[in-house]
Design a protein around this motif. Structure first.
Motif, PDB file in Angstrom:
ATOM      1  N   LEU A 163       0.826  -1.205   0.000  1.00 22.07           N
ATOM      2  CA  LEU A 163       0.000   0.000   0.000  1.00 22.07           C
ATOM      3  C   LEU A 163       0.861   1.255   0.000  1.00 22.07           C
ATOM      4  O   LEU A 163       1.967   1.253   0.544  1.00 22.07           O
ATOM      5  N   THR A 164       0.345   2.301  -0.618  1.00 20.89           N
ATOM      6  CA  THR A 164       1.045   3.581  -0.612  1.00 20.89           C
ATOM      7  C   THR A 164       0.022   4.710  -0.501  1.00 20.89           C
ATOM      8  O   THR A 164      -1.178   4.509  -0.742  1.00 20.89           O
ATOM      9  N   LEU A 165       0.506   5.901  -0.146  1.00 23.88           N
ATOM     10  CA  LEU A 165      -0.338   7.087  -0.003  1.00 23.88           C
ATOM     11  C   LEU A 165       0.164   8.141  -0.990  1.00 23.88           C
ATOM     12  O   LEU A 165       1.006   8.969  -0.652  1.00 23.88           O
ATOM     13  N   PRO A 166      -0.331   8.139  -2.214  1.00 24.18           N
ATOM     14  CA  PRO A 166       0.226   9.004  -3.257  1.00 24.18           C
ATOM     15  C   PRO A 166       0.185  10.497  -2.951  1.00 24.18           C
ATOM     16  O   PRO A 166       1.050  11.239  -3.400  1.00 24.18           O
ATOM     17  N   ASP A 167      -0.836  10.947  -2.216  1.00 26.53           N
ATOM     18  CA  ASP A 167      -0.937  12.386  -1.935  1.00 26.53           C
ATOM     19  C   ASP A 167      -0.437  12.751  -0.547  1.00 26.53           C
ATOM     20  O   ASP A 167      -0.798  13.789   0.004  1.00 26.53           O
ATOM     21  N   LEU A 168       0.424  11.893   0.021  1.00 22.50           N
ATOM     22  CA  LEU A 168       0.904  12.116   1.389  1.00 22.50           C
ATOM     23  C   LEU A 168       1.612  13.464   1.542  1.00 22.50           C
ATOM     24  O   LEU A 168       1.329  14.225   2.476  1.00 22.50           O
ATOM     25  N   VAL A 169       2.531  13.772   0.648  1.00 21.39           N
ATOM     26  CA  VAL A 169       3.289  15.021   0.765  1.00 21.39           C
ATOM     27  C   VAL A 169       2.359  16.222   0.649  1.00 21.39           C
ATOM     28  O   VAL A 169       2.473  17.188   1.410  1.00 21.39           O
ATOM     29  N   ASP A 170       1.432  16.171  -0.294  1.00 18.64           N
ATOM     30  CA  ASP A 170       0.495  17.280  -0.458  1.00 18.64           C
ATOM     31  C   ASP A 170      -0.326  17.486   0.816  1.00 18.64           C
ATOM     32  O   ASP A 170      -0.609  18.627   1.208  1.00 18.64           O
ATOM     33  N   PRO A 181       5.285  25.864  -1.540  1.00 18.91           N
ATOM     34  CA  PRO A 181       4.582  25.239  -2.669  1.00 18.91           C
ATOM     35  C   PRO A 181       5.480  24.955  -3.864  1.00 18.91           C
ATOM     36  O   PRO A 181       5.268  23.973  -4.585  1.00 18.91           O
ATOM     37  N   ALA A 182       6.484  25.789  -4.057  1.00 19.52           N
ATOM     38  CA  ALA A 182       7.387  25.590  -5.196  1.00 19.52           C
ATOM     39  C   ALA A 182       8.270  24.360  -5.015  1.00 19.52           C
ATOM     40  O   ALA A 182       8.843  23.856  -5.990  1.00 19.52           O
ATOM     41  N   ASP A 183       8.401  23.877  -3.773  1.00 17.72           N
ATOM     42  CA  ASP A 183       9.287  22.742  -3.491  1.00 17.72           C
ATOM     43  C   ASP A 183       8.547  21.425  -3.292  1.00 17.72           C
ATOM     44  O   ASP A 183       9.185  20.387  -3.092  1.00 17.72           O
ATOM     45  N   VAL A 184       7.215  21.450  -3.303  1.00 17.58           N
ATOM     46  CA  VAL A 184       6.443  20.240  -3.012  1.00 17.58           C
ATOM     47  C   VAL A 184       6.771  19.120  -4.001  1.00 17.58           C
ATOM     48  O   VAL A 184       7.015  17.975  -3.601  1.00 17.58           O
ATOM     49  N   GLN A 231      -1.968  14.581  13.862  1.00 17.64           N
ATOM     50  CA  GLN A 231      -3.103  13.718  13.502  1.00 17.64           C
ATOM     51  C   GLN A 231      -3.765  14.124  12.187  1.00 17.64           C
ATOM     52  O   GLN A 231      -4.962  13.932  11.982  1.00 17.64           O
ATOM     53  N   VAL A 232      -2.962  14.660  11.298  1.00 20.72           N
ATOM     54  CA  VAL A 232      -3.469  15.015   9.968  1.00 20.72           C
ATOM     55  C   VAL A 232      -3.840  13.761   9.187  1.00 20.72           C
ATOM     56  O   VAL A 232      -4.753  13.771   8.353  1.00 20.72           O
TER      57      VAL A 232
END
Length: 370
Positions: A163-170, A181-184, A231-232
């Motif tokens: 399993l993975t969380l593709p939008d984790l960094v966002d 935002p420019a470094d995300v 707890q995000v």
């Protein structure tokens, strides 16, 4: 320059007996297993207008497609590199009126523009399922169970779901672990590459612990909870626990929360599938959105399986049961044998020999050949 007889373009190949039959048999088993869960098969064309393939999924790019000009319409066509976008088109247009959730299955060849080291073939047999209209925990749980049933029907054992969380960094970059935002995008790439030094160089040291939050799910999930002080991710991690419980303990479950390669269009969850004796992944899936013609987005979840690696390790091959029928054989007896599942090979001349047969029909009796 003259092309040598029998030479094929790089990444393309012929399937000969018995592998060609095994591939067909495995495709059938996988599609039938998917259909048992209520997924109805659709069959899109091998080529479409380029803009149709590019426009349905957010990450699709023209440079990833094998393209040509249609001599009829004079518009650009593209060979499909994946069938998911086509299923999205069908769901949004031809079946836009159908009640949701809409369950669709598919199977057929796809053509990649370029091969990879792990998968040098450019033409692949792909099968899968898409659940259109929901990407809920229940929908994800169902789609993973369907994928597992399909793999088991094909004879795959020792299955692992990663399993993975593709939008984790966002998700983290907006508040819990702020990033310019420019470094995300760069932080996402560095995490995907497991580049600890690169993360430190861009001032993203807070993301370093995520690199260790990978491995067997029962160990990786507690680590990720410990890192999630704000707890995000609480709802997301609880969803993974629910999904894991629904899958059961007959497959291995792992978590790699920062994996992004190949999950460019997935949203909140993605997964890769692995099997015993198979190199590399044999399937992947996850949640995503379909873009409709009016710009509206519809949630969906699905998976794709690759049939060729299964054939390459010998799955789908069945024992040969071939009967040689000599000149003047009993036609009614031969028909009865075929009805029982035997393959018959009839002699065309008295000199023909039973080279590929296991038995010979002598009168009404089957005689095993040495």
């Amino acid at each position: 320059m003259t092309i040598a007889p029998g030479l094929l373009p790089e990444g393309l190949r012929d399937r000969l007996p018995p592998e060609a039959e095994a591939a067909s048999r495995l495709m059938h088993r996988v599609i039938v297993a998917i259909g048992r869960h209520g997924y109805e098969r659709v069959s899109p064309p091998l080529a479409e207008f380029e803009e149709s393939l590019v426009g349905r999924l957010k990450s699709s790019r023209p440079q990833d497609l094998l393209r040509m000009v249609d001599p009829v319409s004079q518009r650009m066509l593209a060979l499909r590199p994946d069938m998911t976008a086509q299923i999205g088109r069908i769901a949004a247009t031809r079946m836009g009126h159908a009640p949701r959730p809409l369950r669709l299955a598919y199977g057929g060849p796809v053509i990649k523009l370029r091969a990879t080291q792990l998968r040098p073939e450019r033409e692949l047999a792909q099968a899968g399922a898409e659940l259109i209209g929901s990407d809920s925990v229940a929908a994800v749980s169902e789609i993973i169970r369907v994928a597992l049933d399909a793999l088991k029907a094909a004879g795959v054992t020792d299955i692992t779901v990663d399993l993975t969380l593709p939008d984790l960094v966002d998700t983290l970059a907006g508040d819990a672990l702020p990033v310019d935002p420019a470094d995300v995008a760069r932080v996402r790439a560095l995490l995907d590459a497991k580049d600890a030094g690169g993360l430190s160089a861009v001032g993203a040291d807070a993301y370093l612990p995520l690199l260790s939050a990978a491995g067997p799910l029962d160990r990786a999930l507690p680590r990720l909870r410990t890192l999630d002080q704000a707890q995000v991710l609480d709802t997301r991690l609880s969803a993974i626990e629910t999904i894991a419980a629904s899958i059961g303990d007959d497959v291995a479950l792992t978590l790699d929360p920062t994996e992004r390669h190949g999950f460019e269009y997935q949203s909140w969850i993605g997964f890769s599938l692995f099997g015993g004796g198979l190199a590399g992944e044999i399937g992947r899936g996850g949640s995503y959105t379909i873009v409709h013609g009016d710009g509206q987005e519809e949630t969906a979840v699905g998976f794709s399986l690759f049939i060729d690696p299964l054939v390459d390790i010998g799955l789908g091959v069945e024992p040969v049961r071939r009967v040689f029928l000599p000149i003047g054989h009993d036609a009614a007896r031969a028909a009865a044998l075929r009805a029982e599942g035997w393959t018959t090979v009839a002699a065309l001349a008295a000199s023909d020999k039973p080279h590929t047969c296991t038995h010979q029909l002598e009168g009404s009796e089957l005689v095993e050949l040495p």
